[in-house]
Design an enzyme around this catalytic site. Structure first.
Site, PDB file in Angstrom:
ATOM      1  N   SER A 492      25.592  17.359  93.167  1.00 16.57           N
ATOM      2  CA  SER A 492      25.568  18.367  92.109  1.00 16.57           C
ATOM      3  C   SER A 492      26.933  18.411  91.419  1.00 16.57           C
ATOM      4  CB  SER A 492      25.172  19.721  92.697  1.00 16.57           C
ATOM      5  OG  SER A 492      24.844  20.631  91.680  1.00 16.57           O
ATOM      6  N   ASP A 578      14.224  17.076  89.671  1.00 17.40           N
ATOM      7  CA  ASP A 578      15.433  17.884  89.522  1.00 17.40           C
ATOM      8  C   ASP A 578      15.590  18.220  88.052  1.00 17.40           C
ATOM      9  OD1 ASP A 578      17.865  19.100  89.506  1.00 17.40           O
ATOM     10  OD2 ASP A 578      18.963  17.468  90.449  1.00 17.40           O
ATOM     11  N   HIS A 610      16.361  19.112  93.343  1.00 20.11           N
ATOM     12  CA  HIS A 610      17.819  19.000  93.491  1.00 20.11           C
ATOM     13  C   HIS A 610      18.200  18.686  94.938  1.00 20.11           C
ATOM     14  CE1 HIS A 610      21.665  19.422  91.537  1.00 20.11           C
ATOM     15  NE2 HIS A 610      22.081  20.406  92.314  1.00 20.11           N
TER      16      HIS A 610
END
Length: 633
Positions: A492, A578, A610
């Site tokens: 991320s 995602d 994600h």
């Protein structure tokens, strides 16, 4: 009911483990503990244990009760009668619940009924997808009905194109009964389309059953209002962030009392995670990040007295306090983790300041393993601040040897890096594979004061990158670090960090691994769903040419502008579902690396968001992660 020791569910012989350190296979055989609450008589803790099955590619769950003072866990088949039903009104007359309701036309067949095989989707505004699902014109709504068979439900948001519980993670904690059973209070962001995508302004609404009217209890606040609870003495309490569009703003504890809204944590330099009232209504206990851990705190509620409000930290140690389950006499029931141990249920004696472990779901398994050692280290940053850095050392660590070392870049970017236990980014597993792990609490993390937490916004590629390099440079001075074998990994925002550091590292790193990372800040703004996040952290959209902060985010702080400097192998993981950091980010990074002739690999998970949630995909992830390190480090 059948009496069993829960640990027998996941026990295995050393022969089955095949080694005495953590492995990817063993990691995904551990039981995962979720407390569900105290029993109605408050004598037992009710909890769930989910155990992944790689063969079945799913998790299987069982339920247990455990005496509040410890003892043997008992498996139970039904838990409904054991727990207080928070969805029943205090007077027992009504039930509250939620259902998804179709309101808007979105699908092609909604507009063209004769074309029922069409899979078209038609949108006039943003919020067309969120986290890992597309908007099909359905909204979560809160209902109530009489507590009797055959009663019809009443939709308290009837016709409204707003959702409660909140997506993507909201549940029945998003709505509660008033103590007098006359009202239902619920959390909702009453904005639609593009306005929804650029705002964090949730409010707490109160629906009156008799008048069928709704009022906004938090209309004066523009940021998040969440987690409503009533104190034992009937005072509405909730968590509040002040600024609209800032999802990582300081989370304060608010109590409404005698027409006033009292901020109990206004003068405390931290942010509240979640909370629970003492039984007498005189104190609130809460969890918050501090100095690289999550600890238990208390704050007194003074009411109209002149007693000063004081926040006090109750626990301390290299562990995280997580769930707050309830009270038993002088003890508070919680869950605890550390980097070597998954969650278990503990009690903490508030008078004696002593701990007692109650559940032992994975205890026997851990006893068979040689575990890693975690050390706290404080590093001086380039701007003269002290930064906490976790250093995780391999089992049977020998300081006279040299070890390959990994710099771990945390996501968020405003997520704490504490003594949590991950089933993917598991530091104990990385150490068991022979790596030293360096995990800095760089700029942007809660637990080191509000100023430290906020400094990362609009400065993604600035001081925080110096923090990373200060951490790895400092630890690399140790004789046990093999300076020729240092890697950089993260997901991320941590993936963004990997992409960015790959362009500025000056040969500190030999290899890189990024998972669902932001590669191109321009296309990120154009495809992510929670636009408020980019507006705040980037400073605005890229077309605002006079916006200095925004222009820096899309140029200087854009990893895509540094690819010409990439010179080391890079592995890129990407989830197909995602929508927070969409697939194009991973594709662009991989394509750039390939076109530059850099050794690179793209591992794509079509059905993951994600995160990586399916057991077999998780094993592939671990396999590719360590295979890449074996190949390149």
């Amino acid at each position: 009911m059948k009496k069993i020791v829960v640990t027998t569910l996941i026990m295995m012989s050393l022969n089955a483990i095949g080694q005495n350190v953590m492995s990817p296979e063993l990691l995904w055989k551990l039981g995962r503990v979720t407390p569900l609450g105290l029993s109605k008589d408050e004598k037992n803790i009710v909890f769930k244990v989910s155990t992944p099955s790689v063969a079945e590619n799913k998790s299987n769950s069982k339920f247990y009760i455990l005496p509040v003072n410890g003892g043997t866990a008992t498996e139970v088949k039904e838990i409904k009668e054991l727990l207080k039903d928070k969805n029943i009104s205090p007077d027992g007359k009504f039930l509250v619940y939620n259902e998804e309701v179709k309101i808007e036309k979105v699908l092609g067949k909604d507009f063209y009924p004769s074309l029922d095989k069409s899979d078209a989707q038609i949108y006039d505004g943003l919020d067309y997808r969120h986290w890992d699902t597309w908007n099909e014109g359905k909204f979560n709504h809160v209902f109530y009905k009489e507590n009797k068979n055959g009663a019809a439900g009443i939709d308290i948001l009837k016709g409204e194109t707003f959702g409660s519980p909140q997506k993507p993670f909201g549940g029945d904690e998003d709505y509660i009964w008033s103590p007098d059973s006359k009202s239902i209070l619920y959390v909702c962001k009453k904005k639609a389309g593009t306005d929804y995508a650029i705002s964090t302004n949730t409010n707490i609404y109160e629906y009156n059953l008799e008048t069928q009217k709704t009022i906004n209890r938090t209309e004066d606040n523009l940021g998040y209002d969440t987690a409503p609870q009533f104190s034992p003495t009937g005072n509405l309490t909730w968590l509040q962030m002040k600024r609209d569009g800032y999802e990582a703003d300081k989370n304060n504890l608010i109590v409404e009392f005698k027409g006033m809204k009292m901020n109990l944590t206004a003068n405390w330099d931290g942010t509240v995670d979640h909370f629970i009232w003492s039984k007498d209504g005189k104190k609130v206990f809460f969890v918050a990040a501090t100095d690289g851990t999550k600890q238990l705190f208390e704050v007194n509620f003074p009411g109209l007295t002149k007693i000063a409000v004081q926040v006090r930290q109750l626990t301390n140690g290299d562990f995280d306090v997580n769930d707050l389950v309830g009270f038993s006499g002088d003890e508070i029931i919680v869950t605890r983790t550390d980097m070597n141990h998954a969650a278990e249920i503990f009690s903490f004696n508030l008078k004696k300041n002593s701990w007692k472990q109650l559940s032992n779901v994975n205890t026997e398994t851990y006893k068979t393993l040689t575990l890693s050692k975690t050390e706290k280290r404080y590093v001086t940053t380039t701007d003269g601040k002290k930064m906490l850095v976790w250093v995780i050392l391999p089992p049977n660590f020998d300081a006279s040897k040299k070890y390959p070392t990994l710099l771990f870049c945390q996501g968020g970017p405003q997520s704490p890096l504490t003594q949590s236990y991950s089933f993917r980014w598991n530091f104990s597993l990385m150490a068991a594979k022979g790596y030293v792990v360096v995990a800095p609490n760089r700029r942007g993390m809660p637990g080191h004061g509000v100023e430290w937490n906020e400094q990362i916004s609009k400065d993604w590629g600035g001081q925080v990158m110096d923090d990373y390099l200060s951490a790895i440079d400092d630890v690399s001075k140790e004789s046990y670090v093999d300076k020729s074998r240092v890697g950089c990994v993260g997901a991320s925002y941590g993936g963004y960090s990997v992409f960015y550091l790959a362009g500025i590292h000056k040969n500190r790193f030999k290899t890189f691994i990024a998972h669902d990372g932001v590669f191109n800040t321009v296309s990120m703004l154009g495809t992510t769903e929670e636009v408020f996040f980019n507006n705040w952290d980037f400073g605005g959209p890229y077309w605002e040419k006079d916006n200095v902060a925004a222009q820096k985010a899309y140029t200087t702080f854009n990893p895509a502008t540094l690819v010409q400097n990439w010179n080391k192998p890079i592995l890129i993981f990407q989830g197909g579902k995602d929508y927070r950091v969409p697939i194009g980010q991973g594709q662009e990074a991989f394509q750039a690396a390939q076109l530059r002739g850099i050794k690179s690999r793209f591992v794509y998970f079509p059905d993951e968001n994600h995160w990586v949630l399916h057991p077999q995909n998780a094993q592939v992830w671990q396999g590719e992660f360590f295979k890449w390190l074996n190949e390149t480090l």
